[in-house]
Design an enzyme around this catalytic site. Structure first.
Site, PDB file in Angstrom:
ATOM      1  N   GLU A  42      -6.036  63.187 -21.540  1.00 27.05           N
ATOM      2  CA  GLU A  42      -4.994  63.313 -20.201  1.00 27.05           C
ATOM      3  C   GLU A  42      -4.944  61.724 -19.587  1.00 27.05           C
ATOM      4  O   GLU A  42      -6.143  61.590 -18.793  1.00 27.05           O
ATOM      5  CB  GLU A  42      -5.476  64.541 -19.337  1.00 27.05           C
ATOM      6  CG  GLU A  42      -4.576  65.017 -18.541  1.00 27.05           C
ATOM      7  CD  GLU A  42      -4.970  64.625 -17.092  1.00 27.05           C
ATOM      8  OE1 GLU A  42      -4.553  63.481 -16.508  1.00 27.05           O
ATOM      9  OE2 GLU A  42      -5.877  65.366 -16.482  1.00 27.05           O
ATOM     10  N   CYS A  82      -4.611  63.895 -10.627  1.00 24.35           N
ATOM     11  CA  CYS A  82      -3.918  63.581 -11.499  1.00 24.35           C
ATOM     12  C   CYS A  82      -2.533  64.295 -11.337  1.00 24.35           C
ATOM     13  O   CYS A  82      -1.565  63.922 -12.045  1.00 24.35           O
ATOM     14  CB  CYS A  82      -4.453  63.997 -13.195  1.00 24.35           C
ATOM     15  SG  CYS A  82      -5.551  65.427 -12.862  1.00 24.35           S
TER      16      CYS A  82
END
Lengths: 465, 465
Positions: free
Chosen positions: B235, B272
């Protein structure tokens, strides 16, 4: 314009007319067209999407009498096998269409405020296989599962059967157009350079491949090296070991021996599930039966000159490393002891074609050690009897860590196309051990999950509501 | 022996004592131990496997008073946030334990003669994140989902919080041992070289990663370049655009403006899912509200010196390419027109920290064009009203092709850990768009399907029967 030609495996002669190689510019234009088709195809109501697959199935069925001779000329697989393969191909298309039409397809999970859907990943590149000119080719399993997921497909034809591929593509294109598919839902490209351009095309979002370790690795590396890496589902090489217990030899040794020769020579040993290793207890006494069965196998005409060359090299390699048990016009059978086998890891490399190696073990410990050393494979097979269930249970438990499918008292060739098939496995069997290229679960390779949070129902994509 | 030190973000001072770097030899030995643990861990009855996760959750909960100050010293995230994060971490472990204990876990599909099971892939490497010292670190989501799948885990600690990681690892190791986990079920390594040795270790079968595009790409490339490539679930970076319609501005513009500043400065913008782009209609008139909200944000102490440097560079880059709307001690807000935005693709690159860019569009066409150009992101958000549902529906349909999660009339920060979460998306958001690193579906990353064909029930692995 360069033309690509198939070769008649029975005569070695070039087959006219040639098929034009696809230029990189054309590949790029097809990528743009596929990208344009992606959203309208994704938004087709699911029954309409399913109808596209069924229209292709109907068209292929109607054209079977034309396609089978074309494919036989290029592959020498024979009319019976090839007619069956067309049926399998249309069956796959219809099975996957049914899946796409099924209740809740694309809906993964929902809970208050959240819906998780499985949506098409976008345009998919499919690299066709040599050994299945229909079922793993233009409108084969990879293409069918990408369409079922809602993805446009660009197929790279296999050079072993260019005319069959080109003609199948015409039939597919016409069927899709008549059925109302968005333009760009399907295209075909020919030639090595076109294949490399395709894997690097920015509009391609995933790829499927069936073929050799070398070819698959080159394409996998290209997919992983893109500025934006994409998933690459490659089915490469597999040794498919078979383990036979002493009790199984005692109960039905001759039947197993004949079944084994039948399995490793089926389709001239050109199946990815061909058993390349047979583990037998030392002193099995089956050599006469094995030799007779091998002697009865007719001489093969292998698919392509490359495969013929590769097979010759492979047989020489095996002959130099093992003892020859039986050698016929159509098959080669070798043997080593488990001890020798453990010292020669190269014996686990696939030899594509009608050759196989028997490994003779002297103790259950040797058998267990061999099982623990199995390289990633599509399948493993265990032949055992109720009297040695404990041993069989241990073998199965260990094999489940090395292969995608475990067959009990059967043979790995002949892959069912159903909802529970797993045609996959750890490297080098595949590049993506979480996935299958056969069965309905193959669709999942081309679906990406999207979570919708807090959306009123009328804002959800219609295929998700 | 090289020692690694954390840094107090509030003072810039090195934190004693250091944590020893892990040698490549130790990494190799830990890989062997993990491989040895793989089969016994896979064969633990599922309730016992689930109990391991719960034992770790209990132990972390009991140690929260010790762990939170350690983590606060290394990350400056504050005791409140960090206590909440410990709770989230234990909640994740328990949620995933419940999943593993659930009916039919590991059983995928069965039909006559076939069972398809989802079995552990083998030892997993987990690369911990800087911004979640608990929830995406030693015993965070990647580790918990790998354990739930039945896989041993080796964690590469994040260099931003070595002491927190080392102490957490001690607690985890003790809890697992007490709960009867096979030796090798868990290990931790420290240091850059150890991390590279780990991704190349032959015993590692898959990896999870949360962090930067640069670091993630380097590890992804290593995983893909192995002689036996392995799945790499990274990720990486995400811009998380927010699209606001005219009707939404008219109905609740000030609320949206305040919510946006709150979201992009939450946790000092070190999520994020931080919204990096806000699309507003030109003439929105919200600058006074936005400026006031930005001015009220306290000065951050960013996680690490590297992140502080990267943020400074990012802000300079944005300041040079845009108009500055508001600049406070704790946040930076910039603006461009949609036309300028379209000409500057670098504005879609993530700037980790409390900065964001407003894009002002002059027409629905400009808005639609911006949506079609969204790079792969973890999230996209739409603020709209029932009066412009048609526009919103079109935006959602297009965004579903670019992101893993679509939020309606909310904010992307704050990720629910549930069964329908998708924390993923196309490159560069992740390296594996089919998967999520948050929620119960994260387990699926570490499960490989195995089909059992023709096996009597008593020969199936006990966890599958």
């Amino acid at each position: 314009m360069t033309l690509l030609y198939g070769v008649d495996p029975r005569t070695g002669e070039r087959l006219e007319p040639g098929v034009p190689e696809t230029s990189p510019e054309t590949v790029a234009a097809l990528g743009v067209a596929a990208a344009k088709a992606a959203r309208p195809l994704a938004e087709l109501p699911l029954p309409d999407r399913a109808a596209l697959l069924e229209a292709v199935a109907d068209a292929l069925e109607a054209a079977a009498d034309e396609l089978v001779p074309l494919a036989d000329a290029e592959t020498a697989l024979g009319a019976t096998r090839l007619s069956g393969e067309v049926e399998r191909t249309t069956g796959q298309l219809r099975l996957l269409a049914g899946e796409a039409r099924g209740e809740g397809f694309q809906q993964d999970v929902a809970e208050p405020g959240f819906v998780r859907a499985l949506l098409p990943i976008g345009p998919v590149a499919v690299y066709a296989a040599s050994n299945f000119p229909f079922a793993f080719s233009v409108a084969g399993g990879d293409t069918a599962s990408a369409w079922a997921a809602g993805c446009p497909v660009i197929v790279k034809a296999h050079p072993g059967h260019p005319r069959t591929s080109a003609r199948t593509a015409e039939i597919v294109t016409e069927a899709l157009a008549k059925a109302g598919a968005p333009e760009g839902t399907f295209a075909i490209v020919h030639g090595f350079d076109a294949g490399m351009a395709l894997i690097n095309d920015p509009n391609i979002r995933a790829a499927g491949f069936t073929g050799s370790v070398r070819g698959g690795r080159a394409l996998f590396d290209a997919a992983a090296s893109r500025p934006d890496p994409i998933p690459f589902y490659g089915e490469l090489g597999s040794i498919n070991p078979v383990f036979v217990t002493e009790a199984a030899v005692a109960a039905r040794g001759e039947e197993i021996a004949r079944g084994y020769v039948g399995s490793f020579t089926l389709g001239s040993g050109q199946f990815c599930t061909k058993p390349g290793l047979l583990f037998l207890p030392a002193g099995h006494g089956l050599e006469p039966v094995l030799s007779a069965a091998v002697a009865a196998v007719a001489a093969p005409a292998l698919l392509t000159p490359q495969i013929t060359d590769g097979f010759r090299t492979g047989v020489e390699r095996l002959a130099g490393a093992t003892r020859t048990v039986a050698e016929g016009a159509g098959a080669h059978l070798f043997a080593v002891s488990a001890e020798e086998f453990a010292a020669r890891p190269e014996l686990t490399e696939e030899c594509f074609g009608p050759a196989s190696v028997i490994v003779e073990y002297s103790s259950e410990e040797e058998l267990r050690a061999a099982v623990a050393a199995v390289p990633g494979s599509l399948t493993a097979t265990v032949h055992a009897e109720p009297s040695d269930a404990g041993l069989a249970r241990g073998l199965v438990a260990e094999l489940a860590r090395h292969v995608g499918r475990i067959v009990y008292n059967g043979w790995p060739t002949g892959v069912a196309v159903n909802r529970s098939m797993q045609h996959g496995g750890p490297w080098p069997a595949t590049t993506a051990p979480l996935h299958t290229s056969v069965g309905t679960a193959a669709i999942r390779r081309f679906q990406v999950p999207v979570a919708f949070q807090g959306l009123p129902d009328d804002l959800l994509p219609p295929t998700v509501r």
